[in-house]
Design an enzyme around this catalytic site. Sequence first.
Site: not given
Length: 147
Positions: A66-70
């Site tokens: 998962l992308d870091q901001p999510v």
Amino acid sequence: MYHLSSKTPLHILYEDTQIIVCVKPPGIATQTRSTGAPDMVRLLKQHLYQINPASGEPYLAVIHRLDQPVSGLLVFAKTPAAARELNRQLQNPDKTSFGKYYCALVEGPPSKTFRHPGKLYVPGSPHQHFQNMRSRRKKCKTCPIRV
């Protein structure tokens, strides 16, 4: 419960001898090459080592990211055999396999068309949607949203 830091708890939803399912909080990378930055792989390996330090460095395979901001659920394999099977299920889904499902929570529509890295909001359609502009197969993926 284990802790990523003094403020962020590590939530493990399921763990057995083959897999770990956990919640990745926003702001923490799934996996990083930086030696000092916390990431889920490093934190889960620390958790596994604390449970059984005699076994040495634990095996932990990243099945998806998962992308870091999510935030969201991550599945990790604890054995090479589990990693092979989970990757097979992702590549060849059937009625009994697990898969990736995305859900976004938004509050109200934007007033104008806006851009987000790799995404374009397109208002005015019956189902307002985001289009992923960076697809590996050069096809746009559309995710319907309700506003």
